[in-house]
Design an enzyme around this catalytic site. Structure first.
Site, PDB file in Angstrom:
ATOM      1  N   ARG A 154       9.511 -76.896  -5.683  1.00 38.09           N
ATOM      2  CA  ARG A 154      10.887 -77.016  -5.667  1.00 38.09           C
ATOM      3  C   ARG A 154      11.267 -78.352  -6.077  1.00 38.09           C
ATOM      4  O   ARG A 154      10.682 -79.248  -5.734  1.00 38.09           O
ATOM      5  CB  ARG A 154      11.353 -76.486  -4.400  1.00 38.09           C
TER       6      ARG A 154
ATOM      7  N   LYS B  76       5.742 -51.791  -3.658  1.00 34.76           N
ATOM      8  CA  LYS B  76       5.329 -50.895  -4.477  1.00 34.76           C
ATOM      9  C   LYS B  76       3.784 -51.357  -4.667  1.00 34.76           C
ATOM     10  O   LYS B  76       3.467 -52.437  -5.006  1.00 34.76           O
ATOM     11  CB  LYS B  76       6.008 -50.829  -5.791  1.00 34.76           C
TER      12      LYS B  76
ATOM     13  N   ASP C 131      10.256 -16.437  -6.454  1.00 35.93           N
ATOM     14  CA  ASP C 131      11.364 -17.364  -6.107  1.00 35.93           C
ATOM     15  C   ASP C 131      11.777 -17.191  -4.714  1.00 35.93           C
ATOM     16  O   ASP C 131      12.961 -17.497  -4.055  1.00 35.93           O
ATOM     17  CB  ASP C 131      12.670 -16.947  -7.221  1.00 35.93           C
TER      18      ASP C 131
ATOM     19  N   ARG D 152      21.322 -17.963 -13.726  1.00 36.29           N
ATOM     20  CA  ARG D 152      22.513 -18.466 -12.996  1.00 36.29           C
ATOM     21  C   ARG D 152      22.064 -19.896 -12.360  1.00 36.29           C
ATOM     22  O   ARG D 152      22.941 -20.332 -11.807  1.00 36.29           O
ATOM     23  CB  ARG D 152      22.473 -17.527 -11.810  1.00 36.29           C
TER      24      ARG D 152
HETATM   25  C1  UD1 Z   1      14.153  -5.991  -5.770  1.00 40.89           C
HETATM   26  C2  UD1 Z   1      13.789  -4.645  -5.171  1.00 40.89           C
HETATM   27  C3  UD1 Z   1      14.522  -4.363  -3.991  1.00 40.89           C
HETATM   28  C4  UD1 Z   1      14.558  -5.505  -2.993  1.00 40.89           C
HETATM   29  C5  UD1 Z   1      15.021  -6.790  -3.653  1.00 40.89           C
HETATM   30  C6  UD1 Z   1      14.552  -7.843  -2.817  1.00 40.89           C
HETATM   31  C7  UD1 Z   1      12.977  -3.103  -6.829  1.00 40.89           C
HETATM   32  C8  UD1 Z   1      12.957  -2.209  -7.797  1.00 40.89           C
HETATM   33  N1  UD1 Z   1      13.902  -3.543  -6.165  1.00 40.89           N
HETATM   34  O1  UD1 Z   1      15.589  -6.017  -6.303  1.00 40.89           O
HETATM   35  O2  UD1 Z   1      14.236  -3.303  -3.290  1.00 40.89           O
HETATM   36  O3  UD1 Z   1      15.542  -5.448  -1.946  1.00 40.89           O
HETATM   37  O4  UD1 Z   1      14.132  -6.951  -4.915  1.00 40.89           O
HETATM   38  O5  UD1 Z   1      15.054  -9.395  -3.417  1.00 40.89           O
HETATM   39  O6  UD1 Z   1      11.663  -3.707  -6.796  1.00 40.89           O
HETATM   40  N2  UD1 Z   1      10.847  -9.249 -12.097  1.00 40.89           N
HETATM   41  C9  UD1 Z   1      10.083  -9.374 -13.082  1.00 40.89           C
HETATM   42  N3  UD1 Z   1      10.114  -8.401 -14.169  1.00 40.89           N
HETATM   43  C10 UD1 Z   1      11.194  -7.566 -14.170  1.00 40.89           C
HETATM   44  C11 UD1 Z   1      11.838  -7.263 -13.091  1.00 40.89           C
HETATM   45  C12 UD1 Z   1      11.710  -8.081 -12.049  1.00 40.89           C
HETATM   46  O7  UD1 Z   1       9.402 -10.101 -13.248  1.00 40.89           O
HETATM   47  O8  UD1 Z   1      10.983  -6.878 -15.262  1.00 40.89           O
HETATM   48  C13 UD1 Z   1      10.894 -10.039 -11.045  1.00 40.89           C
HETATM   49  C14 UD1 Z   1      12.288 -10.957 -10.784  1.00 40.89           C
HETATM   50  O9  UD1 Z   1      11.964 -11.996 -11.524  1.00 40.89           O
HETATM   51  C15 UD1 Z   1      12.077 -11.256  -9.306  1.00 40.89           C
HETATM   52  C16 UD1 Z   1      11.726 -10.036  -8.724  1.00 40.89           C
HETATM   53  O10 UD1 Z   1      10.721  -9.305  -9.602  1.00 40.89           O
HETATM   54  O11 UD1 Z   1      11.295 -12.426  -9.092  1.00 40.89           O
HETATM   55  C17 UD1 Z   1      12.687  -9.110  -8.269  1.00 40.89           C
HETATM   56  O12 UD1 Z   1      13.337  -8.503  -9.369  1.00 40.89           O
HETATM   57  P1  UD1 Z   1      14.971  -8.363  -9.527  1.00 40.89           P
HETATM   58  O13 UD1 Z   1      15.735  -8.112 -10.471  1.00 40.89           O
HETATM   59  O14 UD1 Z   1      15.591  -9.531  -8.704  1.00 40.89           O
HETATM   60  O15 UD1 Z   1      15.140  -7.151  -8.472  1.00 40.89           O
HETATM   61  P2  UD1 Z   1      16.170  -6.865  -7.294  1.00 40.89           P
HETATM   62  O16 UD1 Z   1      17.243  -5.899  -8.025  1.00 40.89           O
HETATM   63  O17 UD1 Z   1      16.627  -8.041  -6.561  1.00 40.89           O
END
Ligand code: UD1
Ligand code: MG
Length: 453
Positions: free
Chosen positions: A425, A336, A107, A17
């Site tokens: 000059r 600079k 993030d 996104r």
């Molecule tokens: C997750 C939490 C949720 C919380 C929310 C807060 C879980 C199951 N859920 O949900 O309870 O309220 O974050 O923002 O943990 N990521 C990976 N690999 C994966 C999946 C995720 O690296 O396979 C990383 C993503 O890059 C991200 C973070 O884990 O940084 C959270 O993943 P995301 O898919 O955003 O989880 P949410 O559904 O937002």
């Protein structure tokens, strides 16, 4: 006895996104990558080792993390199968045996060291798992913390929640601290029988409770938990970061006359009793010493500004600039790679590049150092107590001695010795009466053209 800590940073997010060719966590807030902010705070919270879980752009993310926290180990999660699955990508690191395992998202750049430390403190006092929660008016999308009094029973993901559960406004931030003795055993038990078919890290809460382990919650400000998914989020987080830093700056004794118009970089260092006027932007690598004033509409980057110096309004200090005590840089001046000596002045409409200017020297309006021949850069060295007349071009390489004087409008191509005067000059010519003759001739020409033919 202090506990050892492995911090696992999940940074495998697709970030689609963002509509960017770069991985999401490499986008910047206040001049530092999102993951950089997280790593910095984790370091301050006492992390001994970082395990970074990456997906896309693994190499770039790894090198950025290594720059901020040397010794960071990266683990690739090639298939995105949930947060528990991502944490287990770092199985090898977890297996090394740390007291605390701290799980963070790459993030969420506003998460503070204090919150991480509070979660770790719960482990130190007997918790097996500690979840960082927050209250929000807009819980949609978050995992809900299901409580019985002060006991956390479970975390329910939005997609798996009942209508009642969805009304809960206490949410999971995603930050979690897990006792290292239990981490692998609990993580390995997490399954994927849920609406998304993912391995949810959040299931660790119920698994720990089933083993009669102690599970706790600490609360953080909602702001700390904000994750970046879009450019809009990025701007919002930047805004909040700047607000936070302005408050810190003022608490540290810096006067900001219109705080909401001043922008800092993550590493901007400003001493007490500095005044920053409205609409000032600080790029990377700036230090400003006590008593200095940064006047309105200045852009300062890679510069050291000495005590009681005065910069701007409308000045641009570029990287490599050092302004000594009481130095003055005025409006529409660009520097600079310049060292301006104590009390030296360059007050108007000037470009100084690759130059040093001695103490108390005055650089007149419209002076330009011609430092570039299209291929190479050359230096201009000006001594102390010198005077550079207005509208002079200083053609580098060039040395101008202490106490030397350059006549206005000069193009200076040869070195000027100590105490010498250089004038480069054309000599002025005065022709008496000739001004009036030209005027009359021009008027006659105009009159002849306006006659009808
Ligand atoms: C997750 C939490 C949720 C919380 C929310 C807060 C879980 C199951 N859920 O949900 O309870 O309220 O974050 O923002 O943990 N990521 C990976 N690999 C994966 C999946 C995720 O690296 O396979 C990383 C993503 O890059 C991200 C973070 O884990 O940084 C959270 O993943 P995301 O898919 O955003 O989880 P949410 O559904 O937002
Ligand atoms: Mg998320």
């Amino acid at each position: 006895m202090s506990r050892t800590c492995l911090t696992i940073v999940l940074a495998a997010g697709e970030g689609t996104r963002m509509r960017s060719s770069r991985a999401k966590v490499l986008h910047e807030v206040a001049g530092r990558s999102l993951v950089g902010h997280v790593l910095e705070a984790a370091g301050e919270a006492g992390t001994d080792k970082v395990a970074l879980v990456v997906g896309r752009d693994a190499e770039l993310v790894t090198s950025e993390a290594g720059r901020i926290t040397p010794g960071t180990r990266t683990f690739e999660q090639t298939e995105r199968r949930g947060t528990a699955h991502a944490v287990l990508a770092a199985r090898e690191a977890i297996g090394e045996g740390y007291d605390d395992i701290l799980v963070l998202f790459g993030d969420t750049p506003l998460l503070t060291r204090e919150t991480m430390q509070r979660a770790r403190a719960e482990l130190a006092s007997g918790a097996a798992v500690c979840v960082v929660g927050f209250e929000t008016q807009n819980p949609t999308g978050y995992g809900r913390l299901l409580m019985a009094g002060s006991d956390l029973l479970a975390i329910r993901e939005e997609k798996d929640a009942s209508d009642d559960e969805r009304r809960v406004r206490l949410c999971n931030s995603g930050v979690m601290a897990i006792d290292g003795r239990h981490a692998l055993r609990l993580l390995d038990r997490i399954g994927n029988a849920n609406a998304k078919g993912e391995f949810y890290l959040t299931d660790i809460v119920e698994l720990a409770r089933n083993e009669h382990l102690n599970v706790r919650v600490v609360l953080a400000d909602e702001i700390e938990t904000l994750g970046v998914n879009t450019r809009g989020d990025l701007a919002h987080v930047e805004h909040l970061w700047q607000q936070r830093r302005r408050t810190e700056m003022m608490a540290g004794g810096v006067t900001l006359r219109a705080p909401e118009t001043v922008f800092f970089s993550f590493d901007t260092a400003i001493e007490a009793d500095v005044v920053v006027e409205p609409n000032v932007v600080f790029g990377l690598g700036v230090r400003v010493a006590s008593g200095a004033t940064i006047h309105a509409f200045s852009h300062v980057e890679g510069a050291l500004v000495g005590a009681d110096a005065s910069i701007g309004p409308f000045a641009r200090l570029r990287p490599g600039t050092t302004i000594a005590r009481k130095g003055r840089v005025g409006n529409f001046v660009e520097t600079k790679n310049v060292a301006l000596g104590e009390g030296a002045k360059v007050n108007h409409l000037t470009y100084l590049g690759d130059a040093s200017i001695g103490a108390r020297t005055n650089v007149g309006a419209g002076t330009i150092t011609c430092n570039f021949d299209g291929h190479n850069k050359f230096r201009t060295e000006i001594g102390e107590n010198a005077f550079i007349g207005s509208n002079s071009s200083l053609v580098a390489p060039l040395t101008i001695g202490n106490g030397a004087y350059v006549g206005s409008g000069s193009v200076v191509t040869e070195d000027v010795p100590v105490d010498a005067l250089a004038i480069g000059r054309a000599r002025q010519v005065v022709k008496l009466g000739r001004g009036r003759e030209i005027e009359e001739r021009n008027a006659a020409l105009k009159a002849s053209r306006s006659k009808p033919v």
